[in-house]
Design a protein around this motif. Structure first.
Motif, PDB file in Angstrom:
ATOM      1  N   LYS A 136    -123.050 -14.383 -54.349  1.00 15.36           N
ATOM      2  CA  LYS A 136    -121.508 -14.465 -54.233  1.00 15.36           C
ATOM      3  C   LYS A 136    -120.843 -14.258 -55.293  1.00 15.36           C
ATOM      4  N   ASN A 137    -121.422 -14.156 -56.647  1.00 14.09           N
ATOM      5  CA  ASN A 137    -120.783 -13.996 -57.793  1.00 14.09           C
ATOM      6  C   ASN A 137    -121.191 -12.544 -58.395  1.00 14.09           C
ATOM      7  N   ALA A 138    -121.694 -11.534 -57.419  1.00 11.23           N
ATOM      8  CA  ALA A 138    -122.181 -10.509 -57.904  1.00 11.23           C
ATOM      9  C   ALA A 138    -120.844  -9.431 -58.619  1.00 11.23           C
ATOM     10  N   PRO A 139    -120.851  -8.963 -59.499  1.00 10.82           N
ATOM     11  CA  PRO A 139    -119.727  -8.167 -60.075  1.00 10.82           C
ATOM     12  C   PRO A 139    -118.938  -7.095 -59.202  1.00 10.82           C
ATOM     13  N   VAL A 160    -113.175  -2.328 -65.098  1.00 14.16           N
ATOM     14  CA  VAL A 160    -113.533  -3.783 -65.386  1.00 14.16           C
ATOM     15  C   VAL A 160    -114.313  -4.259 -64.158  1.00 14.16           C
ATOM     16  N   ALA A 161    -115.236  -5.120 -64.703  1.00 14.17           N
ATOM     17  CA  ALA A 161    -116.240  -5.762 -63.763  1.00 14.17           C
ATOM     18  C   ALA A 161    -115.915  -7.228 -63.631  1.00 14.17           C
ATOM     19  N   VAL A 162    -115.477  -7.562 -62.332  1.00  9.84           N
ATOM     20  CA  VAL A 162    -115.349  -9.020 -62.195  1.00  9.84           C
ATOM     21  C   VAL A 162    -116.310  -9.715 -61.201  1.00  9.84           C
ATOM     22  N   SER A 163    -116.556 -10.622 -61.791  1.00 12.15           N
ATOM     23  CA  SER A 163    -117.460 -11.598 -60.891  1.00 12.15           C
ATOM     24  C   SER A 163    -117.037 -12.956 -60.643  1.00 12.15           C
ATOM     25  N   GLY A 164    -116.741 -13.308 -59.555  1.00 13.08           N
ATOM     26  CA  GLY A 164    -116.100 -14.643 -59.543  1.00 13.08           C
ATOM     27  C   GLY A 164    -114.466 -14.584 -59.624  1.00 13.08           C
ATOM     28  N   ASP A 165    -114.066 -15.202 -60.944  1.00 16.14           N
ATOM     29  CA  ASP A 165    -113.080 -14.888 -61.375  1.00 16.14           C
ATOM     30  C   ASP A 165    -112.861 -14.713 -62.929  1.00 16.14           C
ATOM     31  N   SER A 194    -124.936 -11.247 -67.239  1.00 13.66           N
ATOM     32  CA  SER A 194    -124.682 -12.782 -67.238  1.00 13.66           C
ATOM     33  C   SER A 194    -125.093 -13.595 -66.351  1.00 13.66           C
ATOM     34  N   LYS A 195    -125.386 -14.648 -66.703  1.00 12.40           N
ATOM     35  CA  LYS A 195    -126.083 -15.711 -65.431  1.00 12.40           C
ATOM     36  C   LYS A 195    -125.260 -16.183 -64.587  1.00 12.40           C
ATOM     37  N   HIS A 196    -123.880 -16.057 -64.744  1.00 12.33           N
ATOM     38  CA  HIS A 196    -122.993 -16.380 -63.896  1.00 12.33           C
ATOM     39  C   HIS A 196    -122.758 -15.337 -62.912  1.00 12.33           C
ATOM     40  N   ALA A 240    -109.834  -6.479 -57.897  1.00  9.45           N
ATOM     41  CA  ALA A 240    -111.002  -6.994 -57.671  1.00  9.45           C
ATOM     42  C   ALA A 240    -111.252  -8.078 -56.602  1.00  9.45           C
ATOM     43  N   GLN A 241    -110.328  -8.951 -56.670  1.00  8.76           N
ATOM     44  CA  GLN A 241    -110.353 -10.014 -55.752  1.00  8.76           C
ATOM     45  C   GLN A 241    -110.266  -9.839 -54.527  1.00  8.76           C
ATOM     46  N   ARG A 242    -109.388  -8.630 -54.021  1.00  9.82           N
ATOM     47  CA  ARG A 242    -108.903  -8.309 -52.828  1.00  9.82           C
ATOM     48  C   ARG A 242    -110.023  -7.634 -52.178  1.00  9.82           C
ATOM     49  N   LEU A 243    -110.755  -6.637 -53.207  1.00 15.71           N
ATOM     50  CA  LEU A 243    -111.982  -5.919 -52.791  1.00 15.71           C
ATOM     51  C   LEU A 243    -113.048  -6.814 -52.558  1.00 15.71           C
TER      52      LEU A 243
END
Lengths: 138, 251, 283
Positions: free
Chosen positions: C192-195, C225-230, C112-114, C259-262
């Motif tokens: 910054k937004n890498a998953p 689950v891969a989380v990038s940003g939110d 994803s571009k994001h 993921a946010q905490r990590l």
């Protein structure tokens, strides 16, 4: 004797003659005794001969050999044999299991031909056995 | 032959500032991982190698491979994809890796007391993290340390060293990658330093028979020096481990 | 490792009471160690040790021609190698299945571009771009590979220094790039937004994160689950077993939270890293 002497593989320990013989953890070459393992040097008196031994400080690497008493767990049974995983050799617990086969004729000493494996063992049973002679088809 | 840089400068120093009979700095550590039975990490100059030993355990891949009087020694040599300057496509499976695996097996079979473990297999896996010349020699040295860490009985240490000839006259030991590319023939020797026996010898390019003996002697001397260094490291490690476990198994 | 029924029940009860085998709570991670700048040849590298799991990542960069249909974007390629050091089963081509699975999951997470902006890797539209090779080496497997790999990859990309291109000489079809020769004249990648991947396992009725090897054996079903940003970047279900949609939603929320905490913890550690520290396997 209580002094700690660390020896390493290939270290020459002493002359091999009537007084000293090589024991566990050592080997003999060209009249001298050398160490095989990393560990403590120990001299044990046996029948007026001093046996030179090296004890490893870590786990013993042991492999089931002929005549050893082993503890195994059965995992497959058929009419002719029961396959098991060897968990311990003597008192040492193995890190990885060895496979072994218990044949119908070896289950008990009497009435060998009237043995029915499923009446004696089920998968999951723990058995105590002795390793028989190894053959090429083992 | 004119070259951009000479292997040996006028004051007798090599490309990286060493003298011809000086080894690169060797640093090592035993017991790096918990899962293998024995593991070691060795740095020889910039070359970094990890070795892991599993065994002795049941022969994998069928009973037909098992031997009734000796253990099978199985080696695998693998180079990480990022270990060379140009990225490698595959870490193992190419001809060079297979050849080096066989050479490693040849060197280790000479020292492991495999007759103590019939019907079983000992696995030795070596991973090169950074290749800067002398990768085979670093692998042999690291494998020796890993075997000692695993507690497998060995006749003695097996050490390996490379040697070469500079200016057609002066023998040098412990060749780095730069010197391999620019320079002349390279002789790789794996030996048992205490008994003075040679286990494996390999040579690239060619040089005159007259020089062979002195280059070989230099390489054997290098093996003896490496053994000294490895010995020190093992003693330190055993002392640390021994004092923390309290030598529980001994009387 | 195979567990018997009694051991599985023990693990199950522990999870239900929020007290796992090693004393952790359901949402706790095992202690981690992170080091960067380990591999000298590479443009960026990192090593992560999560209890018994050891992952080494190196990033190399090459100049390449962009794809014709995506002329403004650079390229990103993942390669995973399962070293035989981890277990004898990985000898030869034994670890390939696992390696391919991890590499594909990473590719889809970073697509994803994001998550990762490939347009920043473009040098000259349609002609030249940077190709980033991310090489992952699994040295030891102690459960929870996906999390360790994703964190190490993020740290390695953060550590990567892309040389600056000062000028371009175009001569017909020949293009020459003037790449900076200075060691420190580099750009950093924007990660910054890498998953960040989180593995959520369902054991009994509850979900846990960071399963150890024993817990992975007891799980009914697990998702990565891969989380990038939110936002979610990719969701993968691993192993056998099926999940009820309600459980799935719950696991996704749990994964997101963790993921946010990590991510925060990772950034806090990365900021603390000083260049020139003594790192590596010798410590």
């Amino acid at each position: 004797m209580t002094e700690l002497r660390i020896c390493l593989p290939g270290q020459r320990l002493c002359l091999s003659d009537k007084v000293y013989t090589s024991g566990q953890g050592t080997y003999e070459r060209q009249g001298y005794i050398y160490s095989q393992l990393t560990g403590c040097l120990d001299i044990v008196e046996k029948d007026n001969v001093k046996v030179v031994e090296v004890h490893s400080s870590g786990e013993q690497t042991v492999v089931p050999g002929q005549g050893d008493i082993i503890t195994a767990q059965v995992y497959i049974i058929t009419q002719q044999y029961a396959k098991c995983n060897i968990k311990c050799v003597g008192d040492t617990v193995l890190r990885r299991p060895f496979r072994a086969v218990l044949r119908r004729e070896d289950v008990r000493a009497t009435e060998k031909d009237r043995v029915e494996i499923y009446k004696s063992f089920r998968p999951g049973d723990i058995i105590l056995a002795r390793v028989a002679e190894r053959s090429i088809t083992d | 032959m004119s070259r951009n840089r000479d292997l040996l400068s006028k004051i007798g120093l090599r490309l990286d500032g060493r003298r011809p009979d000086e080894l690169r700095r060797i640093r090592c550590k035993l017991g790096v991982f918990t899962e293998p039975d024995g593991s070691a990490y060795l740095e020889q100059g910039l070359t970094k190698v990890l070795a892991a030993v599993y065994g002795p355990h049941q022969v994998r891949g069928g009973r037909s491979k098992a031997q009734h009087d000796t253990a099978i020694i199985n080696c695998q040599f693998s180079m990480a994809v990022f270990s060379t300057t140009d990225r490698k496509k595959r870490p193992r499976g190419d001809r060079k890796s297979t050849e080096l695996s066989m050479h490693l097996q040849q060197a280790l079979e000479a020292v492991i007391k495999s007759e103590l473990y019939p019907w079983s297999q000992i696995d030795v896996y070596v991973e090169v993290l950074h290749a800067d010349g002398g990768i085979y020699t670093a692998c042999v040295n690291a494998a020796t340390l890993a075997l000692i860490d695993a507690g497998i009985p060995l006749k003695e240490y097996v050490c390996a060293c490379t040697a070469s000839l500079a200016n057609n006259d002066v023998p040098m030991i412990d060749i780095s990658h730069q010197e391999e590319i620019i320079g002349g023939p390279t002789l790789t020797v794996a030996a048992l330093p205490m008994s003075g026996k040679i286990v494996l010898m390999e040579m690239s390019q060619r040089f005159h028979m007259d020089h062979l003996e002195k280059v070989l002697n230099k390489a054997l001397q290098g093996c003896k020096d490496i053994r000294q260094i490895l010995d020190e490291a093992v003693r330190l490690h055993v002392r640390d481990i021994g004092s923390s476990t309290g030598w529980a198994n001994t009387s | 490792m195979s567990l018997c029924e009694a051991e599985k029940t023990f693990v199950l009860h522990g999870v239900e009471e929020n007290f796992r085998l090693d004393g952790r709570e359901r949402e706790d991670y095992r202690p981690m160690e992170l080091e960067t700048d380990i591999v000298l040849h590479a443009f960026g590298s990192a090593r992560l040790r999560l209890a018994n799991t050891d992952v080494l990542v190196a990033v190399k960069i090459e100049i390449d021609v962009p794809f014709p249909e995506r002329s403004k974007e650079g390229k990103l390629e993942f390669f995973v190698d399962c070293s035989a050091n981890a277990t004898p089963d990985f000898e030869g081509r034994g670890g390939e299945d696992l390696a391919v699975e991890i590499a594909n999951t990473l590719s889809s997470a970073y697509r994803s571009k994001h998550a990762f902006d490939l347009t920043k890797l473009c040098i000259l539209k349609g002609k030249k771009c940077w190709k980033v090779y991310v090489d992952i080496l699994l040295l030891e497997c102690g459960g929870n590979l996906f999390d360790a790999v994703s964190l190490a990859v993020k740290a390695a990309l953060w550590n990567t220094q892309v040389p600056k291109v000062h000028g371009v000489n175009i001569d017909g079809n020949n293009i020459e790039l003037n790449v900076s020769e200075e060691l420190y004249d580099c750009d950093r990648l924007d990660v910054k937004n890498a998953p960040v991947m989180v593995t959520v396992c369902k054991i009994g009725e509850k979900c846990i994160v960071d399963p150890s090897v024993a817990e992975e054996q007891c799980s009914v079903g697990s998702i990565v689950v891969a989380v990038s940003g939110d936002k979610f970047s990719t969701v993968l279900q691993t192993g056998t077993g099926s999940l009820h949609p309600a459980t799935l939603m719950e696991s996704l929320k749990l994964g997101h939270r963790v993921a946010q905490r990590l991510d925060e913890a990772l950034w806090a550690t990365l900021r603390q890293i000083k260049p020139g520290q003594d790192v590596g396997f010798l410590k």
